[in-house]
Design an enzyme around this catalytic site. Structure first.
Site, PDB file in Angstrom:
ATOM      1  CG  PHE A   1      35.659 -31.975 -24.025  1.00 51.02           C
ATOM      2  CD1 PHE A   1      37.172 -32.166 -23.299  1.00 51.02           C
ATOM      3  CD2 PHE A   1      35.007 -31.121 -23.811  1.00 51.02           C
ATOM      4  CE1 PHE A   1      37.282 -31.259 -22.135  1.00 51.02           C
ATOM      5  CE2 PHE A   1      34.898 -30.488 -22.603  1.00 51.02           C
ATOM      6  CZ  PHE A   1      36.057 -30.374 -21.600  1.00 51.02           C
ATOM      7  CG  HIS A   2      38.873 -35.626 -21.190  1.00 51.85           C
ATOM      8  ND1 HIS A   2      38.180 -34.625 -20.806  1.00 51.85           N
ATOM      9  CD2 HIS A   2      40.169 -35.545 -20.693  1.00 51.85           C
ATOM     10  CE1 HIS A   2      38.618 -33.947 -20.086  1.00 51.85           C
ATOM     11  NE2 HIS A   2      39.964 -34.344 -20.183  1.00 51.85           N
TER      12      HIS A   2
ATOM     13  NE  ARG B   1      31.576 -28.126 -19.390  1.00 48.73           N
ATOM     14  CZ  ARG B   1      31.840 -27.862 -20.724  1.00 48.73           C
ATOM     15  NH1 ARG B   1      31.047 -27.447 -21.638  1.00 48.73           N
ATOM     16  NH2 ARG B   1      32.953 -27.551 -20.987  1.00 48.73           N
TER      17      ARG B   1
HETATM   18 FE1  HAS Z   1      32.256 -32.212 -29.960  1.00 53.28          FE
HETATM   19  C1  HAS Z   1      31.056 -30.365 -27.301  1.00 53.28           C
HETATM   20  C2  HAS Z   1      29.274 -32.603 -31.237  1.00 53.28           C
HETATM   21  C3  HAS Z   1      33.346 -34.321 -32.849  1.00 53.28           C
HETATM   22  C4  HAS Z   1      35.470 -31.545 -29.158  1.00 53.28           C
HETATM   23  N1  HAS Z   1      33.186 -31.137 -28.637  1.00 53.28           N
HETATM   24  C5  HAS Z   1      32.484 -30.345 -27.600  1.00 53.28           C
HETATM   25  C6  HAS Z   1      33.316 -29.765 -26.699  1.00 53.28           C
HETATM   26  C7  HAS Z   1      34.638 -30.166 -27.137  1.00 53.28           C
HETATM   27  C8  HAS Z   1      34.382 -30.904 -28.365  1.00 53.28           C
HETATM   28  C9  HAS Z   1      35.967 -29.568 -26.705  1.00 53.28           C
HETATM   29  O1  HAS Z   1      26.227 -31.015 -31.012  1.00 53.28           O
HETATM   30  C10 HAS Z   1      33.060 -29.066 -25.236  1.00 53.28           C
HETATM   31  C11 HAS Z   1      33.091 -27.525 -25.759  1.00 53.28           C
HETATM   32  C12 HAS Z   1      32.775 -26.856 -24.479  1.00 53.28           C
HETATM   33  O2  HAS Z   1      33.675 -26.773 -23.504  1.00 53.28           O
HETATM   34  O3  HAS Z   1      31.811 -26.532 -24.147  1.00 53.28           O
HETATM   35  N2  HAS Z   1      31.304 -33.106 -31.636  1.00 53.28           N
HETATM   36  C13 HAS Z   1      30.076 -33.032 -32.035  1.00 53.28           C
HETATM   37  C14 HAS Z   1      30.124 -33.840 -33.235  1.00 53.28           C
HETATM   38  C15 HAS Z   1      31.385 -34.391 -33.839  1.00 53.28           C
HETATM   39  C16 HAS Z   1      31.974 -33.786 -32.606  1.00 53.28           C
HETATM   40  C17 HAS Z   1      28.591 -34.157 -34.150  1.00 53.28           C
HETATM   41  N3  HAS Z   1      34.059 -32.754 -30.802  1.00 53.28           N
HETATM   42  C18 HAS Z   1      34.409 -33.316 -31.886  1.00 53.28           C
HETATM   43  C19 HAS Z   1      35.722 -33.505 -32.005  1.00 53.28           C
HETATM   44  C20 HAS Z   1      36.503 -32.815 -31.004  1.00 53.28           C
HETATM   45  C21 HAS Z   1      35.217 -32.286 -30.174  1.00 53.28           C
HETATM   46  C22 HAS Z   1      36.330 -34.317 -33.271  1.00 53.28           C
HETATM   47  C23 HAS Z   1      37.802 -32.604 -30.801  1.00 53.28           C
HETATM   48  C24 HAS Z   1      38.827 -32.984 -31.527  1.00 53.28           C
HETATM   49  N4  HAS Z   1      30.437 -31.614 -29.683  1.00 53.28           N
HETATM   50  C25 HAS Z   1      29.182 -31.651 -30.275  1.00 53.28           C
HETATM   51  C26 HAS Z   1      28.291 -30.884 -29.648  1.00 53.28           C
HETATM   52  C27 HAS Z   1      28.622 -30.278 -28.473  1.00 53.28           C
HETATM   53  C28 HAS Z   1      30.206 -30.572 -28.488  1.00 53.28           C
HETATM   54  C29 HAS Z   1      26.934 -30.731 -30.057  1.00 53.28           C
HETATM   55  C30 HAS Z   1      28.035 -29.285 -27.368  1.00 53.28           C
HETATM   56  C31 HAS Z   1      27.646 -30.132 -26.294  1.00 53.28           C
HETATM   57  C32 HAS Z   1      27.053 -29.136 -25.167  1.00 53.28           C
HETATM   58  O4  HAS Z   1      25.994 -29.174 -25.032  1.00 53.28           O
HETATM   59  O5  HAS Z   1      27.904 -28.302 -24.323  1.00 53.28           O
HETATM   60  C33 HAS Z   1      31.491 -35.320 -34.871  1.00 53.28           C
HETATM   61  O6  HAS Z   1      32.287 -34.527 -35.676  1.00 53.28           O
HETATM   62  C34 HAS Z   1      31.841 -36.530 -34.516  1.00 53.28           C
HETATM   63  C35 HAS Z   1      31.949 -37.553 -35.763  1.00 53.28           C
HETATM   64  C36 HAS Z   1      32.824 -38.596 -35.690  1.00 53.28           C
HETATM   65  C37 HAS Z   1      32.795 -39.955 -35.805  1.00 53.28           C
HETATM   66  C38 HAS Z   1      33.554 -40.947 -35.536  1.00 53.28           C
HETATM   67  C39 HAS Z   1      34.396 -41.694 -36.649  1.00 53.28           C
HETATM   68  C40 HAS Z   1      35.247 -42.476 -36.339  1.00 53.28           C
HETATM   69  C41 HAS Z   1      36.611 -42.622 -36.794  1.00 53.28           C
HETATM   70  C42 HAS Z   1      37.631 -43.526 -36.126  1.00 53.28           C
HETATM   71  C43 HAS Z   1      38.294 -44.356 -37.549  1.00 53.28           C
HETATM   72  C44 HAS Z   1      39.052 -45.585 -36.456  1.00 53.28           C
HETATM   73  C45 HAS Z   1      40.340 -45.789 -36.655  1.00 53.28           C
HETATM   74  C46 HAS Z   1      40.914 -46.818 -35.838  1.00 53.28           C
HETATM   75  C47 HAS Z   1      41.158 -45.100 -37.781  1.00 53.28           C
HETATM   76  C48 HAS Z   1      31.245 -40.528 -36.214  1.00 53.28           C
HETATM   77  C49 HAS Z   1      37.027 -41.724 -37.743  1.00 53.28           C
HETATM   78  C50 HAS Z   1      40.920 -48.116 -36.649  1.00 53.28           C
HETATM   79  C51 HAS Z   1      41.495 -49.051 -35.518  1.00 53.28           C
HETATM   80  C52 HAS Z   1      41.703 -50.495 -35.504  1.00 53.28           C
HETATM   81  C53 HAS Z   1      42.206 -51.440 -34.735  1.00 53.28           C
HETATM   82  C54 HAS Z   1      41.240 -50.997 -37.250  1.00 53.28           C
END
Ligand code: HAS
Length: 549
Positions: A377-378, A439
């Protein structure tokens, strides 16, 4: 035409107040990050700040609440006020409503802060019962959430008035994304509202004897997962509706952008059980359903990666970038606002991959409750989101205050410092988590640290120190900008990206609320309804409260 709309001085001040409270919260919340990181590396500074702050857990709670809940919520409501007003080119329909909402949030913040500072609410930002905080903590959080709802109602009435004056016109993209963010938030926070109002608040006031930890966790994660998209979507508003303009190009596809926002509304909420894979009270079939839905919410982020990068490539080539990757170098890396968002996006690739890893039931059993999770999450909330908000601040604060950004080159350096600190910190947290480090544990005091963890814990400390420098440099730059003596016509125009095709050509079904809202509620009822009925009808308010700190 949009660029000519002038936000009134009163509204600028109102938005600025949001940013002020957000940044103040961040500046205090960030203090504890390095303390924790140093503690992991074996340099425990907590004894030196006692009796001001009593323990690692008090610091960790302040860190989580101020950074993850307050910095984000205040920044987002302020930013969405701007995207509503500026996108629709009209003032708020009921400014009093928005002001009431904002001051409710402020009263809530103060009410929450008092028990936190007195060490009466060191229950971490997830406040799981049976840990029991002072009632003022729960009451304050409720006021913050309800205040943000009231601000949201102010956005809806403004939008409604605009829609009546502009039938058939596509909602401007920045307003559209902002409104979806708010609707999603209002649906999502029904979970914590139920948790606090029906259980934790009466329990902390002594009106009921016990709590039901399983039901409380289900309520919490009903809100807790979409909460992360409430943080992310305003960054996406900037990536889609503003950054292409800042980079010198156009938005590659208005339709894809809108489709991604709708998918987030539809899919963000019914996934909370992926945080509860190890909870015995949730049947396996429901965990499976939520796992499937978690993988589907991967899709709008991939759509975003595709569309935003295509827009950036268009901009880079227009700026003279050649070859397969030459367009990347041609992007305006000297603009701190763009650099912050690009670097945040790069880190988000790694955060997203980690998220997909977490979502797998089997792998989750390995990483759950280990240092891997804060590593994840960082890279998301503290990188993609916070770096985007920092980048937005680099034009927003000059715009709101009519002052030039203080030392833009330092601001560019600040974004790189944060990026490097985060790479070191989060990589070390992921690795040490895979090696089994828990953690939420003061590892520096633990007697069981195996030799193989120590190098990684050292990197946690070094990364935390670099983040400290990057974080406070940001605070100094925005404070020096906002409080500079000399106001000058800084000539800042809000960046509004034009799309490559006219948004009026975007299909009508992508600008209609009713079908998407019905779909969202229906999916929610399917994915949560039976479990909520089951858990509520078997409620067992038997657990006494514990103060373990
Ligand atoms: Fe997560 C736990 C699954 C996204 C935040 N997540 C957490 C916790 C936080 C958090 C705070 O399935 C801890 C909660 C706690 O205290 O217990 N998370 C996911 C999945 C995604 C995901 C499947 N999480 C986020 C985002 C967060 C966030 C966004 C905050 C903003 N997460 C989990 C799961 C846990 C979890 C389990 C539980 C773990 C446990 O066991 O405790 C997906 O939505 C991620 C999809 C994102 C992508 C990336 C796409 C890339 C992009 C970048 C484009 C680049 C650009 C730059 C524009 C596939 C869009 C280009 C640059 C150039 C130079 C050209």
């Amino acid at each position: 035409m949009l660029a000519n709309y002038e936000v009134s001085p009163g509204d600028k001040k109102f938005i600025g107040l949001h940013i002020l409270f957000a940044t103040a919260a961040l500046s205090i919340g960030m203090l504890f990050g390095p303390l924790q990181a140093f503690e992991h590396a074996g340099w425990d500074l907590y004894p030196y700040i006692q009796p001001l702050f009593k323990s690692y857990y008090q610091g960790l709670t302040l860190h989580g609440v101020l950074n993850a809940l307050v910095w984000t919520t205040f920044f987002i409501t302020g930013f969405l006020t701007l995207t509503t007003i500026y996108g629709l080119k009209r003032p708020l329909r009921n400014p009093v409503l928005n002001r009431v909402g904002f001051w409710m949030m402020v009263v809530g913040l103060v009410t929450t802060a008092i028990p936190l500072l007195l060490d009466e609410a060191s229950v971490l930002y997830t406040f799981y019962p049976p840990m029991k905080a002072h009632w003022a903590f729960y009451l304050g959080l409720t006021l913050v959430v309800v205040g943000s709802w009231v601000e949201g109602w102010g956005f809806y009435t403004t939008y409604y008035a605009w829609r009546k004056e502009n039938p058939g016109v596509r909602t401007p993209l920045m307003t559209f994304g902002g409104l979806i963010t708010m609707v999603m938030w209002q649906i999502a926070t029904l979970g914590v509202a139920a948790e606090i109002l029906t259980m934790l608040l009466p329990w902390s006031l002594g009106l009921i004897e016990g709590a039901d930890p399983q039901l409380a966790r289900t309520y919490f994660w009903f809100t807790g997962h979409p909460l992360v998209y409430f943080w992310l979507l305003p960054a996406y508003v900037s990536w889609y509706a503003m950054m292409p303009k800042q980079a010198g190009g156009k938005l590659f596809s208005d339709s894809l952008a809108r489709f991604a926002f709708w998918l987030f509304l539809l899919l963000s909420v019914p996934l909370g059980f992926h945080h509860q894979y190890v909870d015995p009270g949730v049947p396996a079939g429901w965990k499976f359903l939520h796992a499937v839905l978690t993988y589907s919410v991967f899709l709008p982020s991939m759509l975003t990666a595709f569309t935003v990068i295509a827009s950036l490539e268009y901009a880079g080539r227009k700026r003279g970038g050649k070859g397969l990757l030459g367009w990347i170098r041609a992007l305006p890396w000297n603009d701190p606002s763009v650099t912050a968002q690009l670097l945040g996006g790069i880190l988000f690739f790694f955060g997203g991959i980690g998220g997909i890893t977490n979502a797998s039931y089997n792998v989750n059993l390995v990483v759950h409750n280990t240092a891997w999770v804060p590593g994840h999450f960082h890279l998301t909330v503290a990188s993609a989101v916070t770096m985007s908000f920092m980048g937005i601040s680099y034009w927003l604060v000059p715009y709101l205050t009519n002052k030039k950004l203080w030392k833009p080159k330092w601001a560019v350096a600040q974004t790189w410092i944060w990026f490097v600190g985060m790479l070191i910190f989060s990589n070390a947290m992921h690795v040490v988590g895979l090696l089994g480090a828990p953690r939420r544990t003061p590892l520096g005091l633990a007697p069981y640290i195996p030799e193989e963890w120590s190098g990684h814990l050292l990197r946690v400390g070094i990364g935390g120190g670099i983040l400290f420098i990057g974080g406070y440099l940001f605070i100094v730059i925005v404070a020096k900008t906002a409080f500079a003596r000399k106001a000058e016509a800084a000539d800042i125009v809000i960046p509004v990206a034009e799309a490559k095709h006219d948004p009026q050509e975007t299909p009508d079904w992508l600008d209609r609320w009713v079908p998407w809202l019905i779909g969202t509620v229906a999916l929610l009822l399917i994915a949560y309804g039976p479990q909520l009925i089951d858990q509520i009808s078997n409620i067992s308010l038997t657990s006494p409260g514990f103060k373990v700190w």
